[in-house]
Design an enzyme around this catalytic site. Structure first.
Site, PDB file in Angstrom:
ATOM      1  N   THR A 129       0.807  -1.133  -0.091  1.00  0.00           N
ATOM      2  CA  THR A 129      -0.122   0.090   0.067  1.00  0.00           C
ATOM      3  C   THR A 129       1.070   1.307  -0.010  1.00  0.00           C
ATOM      4  OG1 THR A 129      -2.109   1.151   1.168  1.00  0.00           O
ATOM      5  CG2 THR A 129      -0.324   0.150   2.429  1.00  0.00           C
ATOM      6  N   ASN A 130       0.355   2.369   0.194  1.00  0.00           N
ATOM      7  CA  ASN A 130       1.172   3.546   0.462  1.00  0.00           C
ATOM      8  C   ASN A 130       0.735   4.541   1.455  1.00  0.00           C
ATOM      9  OD1 ASN A 130      -1.112   5.404  -0.811  1.00  0.00           O
ATOM     10  ND2 ASN A 130      -0.959   4.026  -2.433  1.00  0.00           N
ATOM     11  N   ASP A 131       1.324   5.514   1.683  1.00  0.00           N
ATOM     12  CA  ASP A 131       1.253   6.405   2.629  1.00  0.00           C
ATOM     13  C   ASP A 131      -0.134   7.402   2.865  1.00  0.00           C
ATOM     14  OD1 ASP A 131       3.327   5.927   4.421  1.00  0.00           O
ATOM     15  OD2 ASP A 131       4.627   7.530   3.059  1.00  0.00           O
ATOM     16  N   SER A 132      -1.061   7.137   1.939  1.00  0.00           N
ATOM     17  CA  SER A 132      -2.224   7.932   1.485  1.00  0.00           C
ATOM     18  C   SER A 132      -3.094   7.805   3.043  1.00  0.00           C
ATOM     19  CB  SER A 132      -3.114   7.751   0.388  1.00  0.00           C
ATOM     20  OG  SER A 132      -4.433   8.465   0.381  1.00  0.00           O
TER      21      SER A 132
END
Ligand code: CTP
Ligand code: CA
Length: 226
Positions: free
Chosen positions: A33-36
């Protein structure tokens, strides 16, 4: 904003927003996933609601709660987000793609937990479908707003994305600046249209940033600039 609310600048408009990060499964207990945080997308959804729109948010992984008064559809992967967006695209007037969509996903999602074995492990990834570009290719009456998260050459890359993805507006985000981008409560964005920079905003709360973006979108829709 008060004026926007009174005027109901987006009254009668159906707004579709994507928010948060997608989750690409590797096995039942692991994912990419990512930091959003989802904050920017939720701020857009909230501002659109205040301006009188009927709002649906397609949300991936987020670290804050969705605003009241909007319909929230939860998804995990980029593929699920694509399906959820396409299902509603024809009935939408404005689409805002603020989600941080994974560019790559594991080629294989394992049904069972991957057991450790060798000293190294190589993951094979494949490209996801670009949701915004897909929408740009199918666009009819819809006003399409994309984001561009960059760490350098903001204008060049943002304009490139606007053209390639057939957007009406691109919100350029220099995520390397303090006070901008993922996770925080503020953002520093530059708004681009087909003929270039429209406005370079100062550091503002994500709420204020969202309002300004939508006021400009509403103006351009009203003027038929779109
Ligand atoms: N986007 C999308 N589907 C993807 C990847 C991105 O819809 N598979 C959308 C994002 O929601 C955003 C815009 O495209 O509105 C730009 O995302 P960004 O990550 O900045 O650009 P990319 O085109 O993915 O290019 P890169 O990450 O290489 O800069
Ligand atoms: Ca990307």
């Amino acid at each position: 904003l008060l004026r926007a609310k009174e005027n109901g600048q987006l009254a009668g408009k159906r707004v579709l927003v994507t928010a948060g990060g997608t989750v690409e499964r590797l096995d039942p207990v692991r994912y990419l996933t990512n930091d959003s945080s989802g904050k920017m997308g939720f701020a857009i959804a909230e501002a659109a609601n205040v301006m009188g729109a009927e709002v649906t948010v397609i949300a991936g992984r987020t670290s804050v709660d969705a605003p009241a008064g909007v319909t929230v559809v939860r998804v995990e992967s980029a593929q699920q987000m694509l399906d959820a967006v396409l299902e509603r695209f024809d009935q939408s007037d404005i689409v805002v793609k603020s989600a941080a969509v994974a560019d790559y996903r594991p080629v294989t999602t394992h049904g069972q937990k991957i057991k450790k074995s060798g000293e190294t492990l190589t993951l094979e990834l494949e490209k996801t479908t670009d949701i915004l570009q897909t929408l740009g290719g199918r666009k009819k009456h819809q006003f399409l707003i994309g984001f561009a998260a960059e760490t350098e050459q903001l204008e060049k890359y943002a304009m490139d994305k606007l053209t390639r993805k057939n957007c009406d507006l691109i919100v350029g985000n220099d995520v390397s600046q303090d006070g901008a981008g993922f996770n925080g409560d503020t953002n520093i964005v530059q708004l681009f249209g087909p003929s270039g920079l429209i406005e370079a905003m100062p550091m503002l709360s994500k709420r204020e940033t969202a309002q300004r973006i939508l006021v400009i979108a509403a103006q351009r829709i009203a003027e038929g600039t779109a």
